[in-house]
Write a protein that holds these residues in place. Structure first.
Motif, PDB file in Angstrom:
ATOM      1  N   ARG A   1      -8.153   5.207 -10.365  1.00  0.00           N
ATOM      2  CA  ARG A   1      -8.144   5.241 -11.829  1.00  0.00           C
ATOM      3  C   ARG A   1      -8.977   4.081 -12.393  1.00  0.00           C
ATOM      4  N   LYS A   2      -8.762   2.886 -11.808  1.00  0.00           N
ATOM      5  CA  LYS A   2      -9.528   1.709 -12.248  1.00  0.00           C
ATOM      6  C   LYS A   2     -11.022   1.981 -12.163  1.00  0.00           C
ATOM      7  N   LYS A   3     -11.402   2.718 -11.126  1.00  0.00           N
ATOM      8  CA  LYS A   3     -12.815   2.992 -10.892  1.00  0.00           C
ATOM      9  C   LYS A   3     -13.278   4.239 -11.656  1.00  0.00           C
ATOM     10  N   GLU A   4     -12.346   4.845 -12.402  1.00  0.00           N
ATOM     11  CA  GLU A   4     -12.666   6.066 -13.170  1.00  0.00           C
ATOM     12  C   GLU A   4     -13.338   7.103 -12.277  1.00  0.00           C
ATOM     13  N   GLU A   5     -12.700   7.359 -11.153  1.00  0.00           N
ATOM     14  CA  GLU A   5     -13.315   8.242 -10.171  1.00  0.00           C
ATOM     15  C   GLU A   5     -13.024   9.713 -10.450  1.00  0.00           C
ATOM     16  N   PRO A   6     -13.918  10.575 -10.004  1.00  0.00           N
ATOM     17  CA  PRO A   6     -13.643  12.010 -10.090  1.00  0.00           C
ATOM     18  C   PRO A   6     -12.528  12.402  -9.113  1.00  0.00           C
ATOM     19  N   GLU A   7     -11.971  13.577  -9.359  1.00  0.00           N
ATOM     20  CA  GLU A   7     -10.829  14.044  -8.580  1.00  0.00           C
ATOM     21  C   GLU A   7     -11.129  14.118  -7.073  1.00  0.00           C
ATOM     22  N   TRP A   8     -12.357  14.594  -6.720  1.00  0.00           N
ATOM     23  CA  TRP A   8     -12.688  14.765  -5.296  1.00  0.00           C
ATOM     24  C   TRP A   8     -12.606  13.456  -4.521  1.00  0.00           C
ATOM     25  N   MET A   9     -12.939  12.388  -5.228  1.00  0.00           N
ATOM     26  CA  MET A   9     -12.905  11.082  -4.558  1.00  0.00           C
ATOM     27  C   MET A   9     -11.476  10.666  -4.264  1.00  0.00           C
TER      28      MET A   9
ATOM     29  N   LEU B   1       0.834  -1.195   0.000  1.00  0.00           N
ATOM     30  CA  LEU B   1       0.000   0.000   0.000  1.00  0.00           C
ATOM     31  C   LEU B   1       0.869   1.245   0.000  1.00  0.00           C
ATOM     32  N   ASN B   2       0.578   2.120  -0.986  1.00  0.00           N
ATOM     33  CA  ASN B   2       1.235   3.432  -1.043  1.00  0.00           C
ATOM     34  C   ASN B   2       0.317   4.333  -1.865  1.00  0.00           C
ATOM     35  N   GLU B   3       0.685   5.555  -2.049  1.00  0.00           N
ATOM     36  CA  GLU B   3      -0.206   6.483  -2.751  1.00  0.00           C
ATOM     37  C   GLU B   3      -0.451   6.050  -4.193  1.00  0.00           C
ATOM     38  N   ASP B   4       0.556   5.383  -4.803  1.00  0.00           N
ATOM     39  CA  ASP B   4       0.380   4.909  -6.181  1.00  0.00           C
ATOM     40  C   ASP B   4      -0.740   3.891  -6.282  1.00  0.00           C
ATOM     41  N   ILE B   5      -0.812   3.001  -5.287  1.00  0.00           N
ATOM     42  CA  ILE B   5      -1.868   1.981  -5.300  1.00  0.00           C
ATOM     43  C   ILE B   5      -3.224   2.664  -5.193  1.00  0.00           C
ATOM     44  N   ILE B   6      -3.299   3.673  -4.353  1.00  0.00           N
ATOM     45  CA  ILE B   6      -4.573   4.374  -4.190  1.00  0.00           C
ATOM     46  C   ILE B   6      -4.955   5.089  -5.496  1.00  0.00           C
ATOM     47  N   ARG B   7      -3.980   5.694  -6.143  1.00  0.00           N
ATOM     48  CA  ARG B   7      -4.245   6.319  -7.457  1.00  0.00           C
ATOM     49  C   ARG B   7      -4.701   5.275  -8.468  1.00  0.00           C
ATOM     50  N   LEU B   8      -4.066   4.089  -8.382  1.00  0.00           N
ATOM     51  CA  LEU B   8      -4.438   3.004  -9.291  1.00  0.00           C
ATOM     52  C   LEU B   8      -5.894   2.582  -9.088  1.00  0.00           C
ATOM     53  N   ILE B   9      -6.272   2.393  -7.817  1.00  0.00           N
ATOM     54  CA  ILE B   9      -7.651   1.989  -7.517  1.00  0.00           C
ATOM     55  C   ILE B   9      -8.614   3.047  -8.043  1.00  0.00           C
TER      56      ILE B   9
END
Lengths: 269, 488
Positions: free
Chosen positions: B46-54, B36-44
């Protein structure tokens, strides 16, 4: 007047229950000190005796209550070694104990309990499970016979039942499960005369040529309604006298003391 | 960082006989690297095509979690070796043939359909008799949601939370984290950072949801943790009954499940939330099994609202959860009905919190704990009456049942009363299955195992009768399986 156990050997029919030299007790303390008894189908045997003589121990040992220990002797039920069977197997084979003090089962509905018990014994007898409707009809018929309301089915087993209701419920189960051998542990105690009559009627309904009853009682009162074929007197863990109905009447008149003294005198000889 | 692509083998588990849900579903999966690191969170995100606020919210949660320094909460009566949070996979998703989430129910991998069939959760709508709408979540993603159209006609939203973030951002932004903020506790912070899917429900004003809504959570991947997030909003005067079921394959290693559930009931609304938790409990020696560390909380925001939690917890190596209700609206009602069963080396520390703020608020707590084998079972509950809660009432009943001599039951009730008009009742009992009771049943021809089951079932009756019909059959089966090996 007082006949010995051997007099009954004339009976040529297959015995349903045979006890030979049964010694049993609890926590290493011997309560039954060598009991011999033979019961045939069609017979009702009353076991009488003063408090603490071992009457309840006898029927509880036969039903397989785990607290009791068997030290010596043999018990055959329909030719099979009864003591080697766990209590549930004994029940499925047709041995039924009506409890003196039926325990309460919180949260267990009477309907579910009766259903599970009936399913278990029917399955063992190679019978199909009853359809819900047939089960309901059968149970309600048996309840009615014992003067019990169908509302009981929604209640928890024995919870909040009065003393009389508990005893009626025991006999109701006897009629529903239709075993071969009924062991009745002071089923008459604590009943008023009306309840006693209902219970006695239930037992008489159960009686028949292919049934046997061992009825444990302190008083001969119930024997006015359930007529026994044989009466045995249990004192200090031994059967000290056996006879017909007249023995019960003699006990009613004379009490147990004379038999105790006779038995002790007999042992000294 | 491209995710590894692999096919899971159908490995045989240990003791598959006892835990019949223990099979592995052979589907291709999209699996993120461990750790777990910030990259993984960005990956999740991105995978979910989330808006920036999320993404921003997730990162804030992650940074808060990091500030806690990998120190898990220690106050519960549970014991486990330290968890290596860098040895867990935080994202795993089954791949459909074209690599995307199936568009319709017909596009679902047949292998997946078969697997859910086997779990008793058919994904074909016509197969469901009782009319329960299902959201099926496998590892990190929702693989299917049934009856969406029928519910849509009533204005009810029932969808994966990832979809709600895209389609209903106004509702999600308003309520996500409003009941369980990411600062609430260690696992809530972790969940807020990495949650990948879960269910979102919104019932519009005055609508009574015509069918039970259900989410079925399934962990499949060997190294994956599951971090689902559920958000249910019952608008004014609405009603919804929501069910949740969970199972996992048999794995030799422990697996982490850290969910967050938030319920919001507005004026005159009612939410009934029922859980059958049957995660893999580990084997007889306590190897493997799921760590179930869950934060569940509801708020009765409006007047006369009601939230009712019913849970049957038979699975997991360790259960740590306290479904709670904040009673803010006047006359609001909170309920908690719980059965927690531990066998072998299972541990459970579970209970509830009832926080009374509004006037004449009422809460009921009925907790039944069953301990067998070497199981450790703790009821931990807080009843808190705030100064504003005039006329608040609470009734608590805690019963413990012990089977055998190596298990234990503990009861830890906390009462905090700051209003003299409050009325609080607490009853507690501890009992063993008595030989007298077993003998009575056995003397009627009932086997020892069945006799024990009947007594335990009777003990749980007060809770089981709160369960919706759909769960009633399953719960009896679960109880039987969970009690296996306790006789003799």
């Amino acid at each position: 007047m007082v006949r010995r156990e051997t007099d009954m050997a004339e009976n040529k029919r297959e015995p349903v229950l045979v006890l030979r030299g049964l010694r049993a007790g609890i926590g290493g303390v011997e309560i039954l000190r060598g009991v011999d008894l033979t019961v045939h189908l069609g017979e009702v045997h009353a076991i009488m005796g003063p408090n603490g003589s071992g009457k309840s121990t006898l029927v509880n040992v036969l039903a397989g209550k785990p607290d009791y220990e068997v030290y010596a002797g043999e018990v055959y039920y329909r030719g099979r070694d009864l003591l080697s069977m766990p209590p549930d197997e004994r029940a499925r084979e047709g041995v039924f104990l009506a409890f003196q003090y039926p325990v309460e089962l919180p949260g267990v509905r009477l309907r579910e309990f009766l259903r599970a018990a009936l399913d278990a014994v029917r399955e063992h007898r190679g019978l199909e499970k009853l359809a819900v409707r047939d089960f309901n009809r059968l149970v309600q018929e048996k309840l009615r016979e014992m003067g019990m309301d169908a509302e009981f089915l929604k209640r928890n087993v024995n919870e909040g039942f009065s003393g009389g209701e508990k005893k009626r419920h025991e006999i109701m189960q006897l009629l529903l499960l239709d075993p071969t051998l009924a062991l009745l542990d002071e089923t008459d105690s604590g009943l008023d005369i009306d309840a006693l009559k209902v219970v006695a009627q239930g037992i008489n309904r159960f009686r028949g040529p292919d049934k046997a009853v061992v009825l444990v009682t302190h008083y001969q009162r119930i024997l006015n309604y359930v007529q026994p074929d044989y009466v045995h007197v249990l004192i200090d863990g031994r059967i000290v006298a056996s006879g017909g109905r007249e023995l019960a009447q003699e006990l009613e008149a004379k009490g147990y003391e004379w038999l105790r003294q006779a038995a002790e005198a007999g042992r000294r000889d | 960082m491209p995710p590894a692509r692999k096919v899971i083998s159908r490995e045989t588990g240990i003791e598959e006989k006892e835990y019949k849900w223990g099979f592995v579903i052979p589907v291709a999966a999209d699996v993120a690297p461990k750790g777990l690191n910030e990259d993984i969170i960005r990956l999740i995100s991105r995978k979910k095509e989330e808006p920036e606020w999320m993404l921003e919210w997730r990162l804030r949660a992650y940074r808060y979690w990091r500030s806690l320094g990998y120190v898990e909460p220690k106050w519960a009566k549970i014991h486990h070796p330290p968890i290596d949070f860098q040895d867990i996979v935080y994202y795993a998703a089954p791949l459909s043939r074209d690599g995307d989430r199936p568009k319709t129910l017909d596009d679902i991998d047949p292998e997946l359909k078969r697997a859910f069939d086997k779990l008793g959760i058919p994904l074909e709508e016509q197969k469901r008799l009782a009319g329960v709408a299902v959201d099926a979540v496998l590892d990190s993603v929702s693989v299917a949601t049934t009856f969406q159209k029928r519910l849509e006609e009533l204005g009810i939203i029932f969808c994966p939370i990832s979809e709600a973030i895209q389609k209903h951002p106004e509702l999600v932004r308003k309520y996500l984290g409003s009941v369980v903020p990411y600062t609430d506790n260690f696992y809530a912070a972790l969940n807020s950072a990495v949650f990948s899917d879960g269910t979102f429900v919104y019932v519009p004003p005055g609508v009574r949801c015509p069918m039970d809504l259900m989410t079925y959570f399934r962990i499949n991947e060997a190294e994956a943790g599951q971090f689902e997030r559920t958000l249910i909003i019952a608008d004014r005067g609405s009603y919804v009954s929501y069910l949740e079921g969970c199972t996992a394959p048999i794995r030799k290693k422990h697996q982490l499940h850290a969910a967050v559930v938030e319920l919001i009931a507005l004026e005159d609304a009612e939410i009934k939330y029922s859980t059958l938790q049957n995660w893999y409990p580990g084997d007889k020696e306590g190897r493997g099994g799921v760590y179930n560390f869950v934060t569940k909380r509801g708020i009765c925001l409006g007047k006369n609202s009601k939230i009712s939690w019913t849970q049957v917890e038979t699975g997991s190596a360790i259960t740590w959860k306290y479904p709670s209700v904040i009673l803010r609206g006047d006359n609001s009602v909170g309920e908690f009905y719980s059965v927690a069963l531990v066998n072998n080396y299972q541990q459970a520390d579970t209970g509830t919190k009832m926080v009374h703020m509004g006037k004449n608020t009422r809460s009921t707590i009925v907790a039944k704990g069953i301990s067998a084998g070497h199981g450790q079972n703790t009821y931990r509950g807080l009843v808190k009456i705030m100064p504003t809660a005039d006329g608040a009432r609470n009734f608590t009943r805690c019963d413990s049942l012990l089977i055998g001599s190596k298990c234990a039951a503990h009861t830890v009730p906390y009462l905090e009363v700051r209003n003299p008009t409050a009325r609080i009742e607490h009853e507690a009992t501890t009992s063993k299955i008595s030989d007298e009771q077993l003998f009575y049943l056995m003397s009627r021809g009932i086997s020892e195992e069945e006799a024990q089951y009947m007594i335990v079932h009777g003990f749980c009756r007060g809770v089981f009768q709160e369960l919706p019909f759909e769960f009633a059959m399953e719960v009896t089966q679960l109880l039987r399986v969970s009690l296996e090996g306790t006789v003799g």
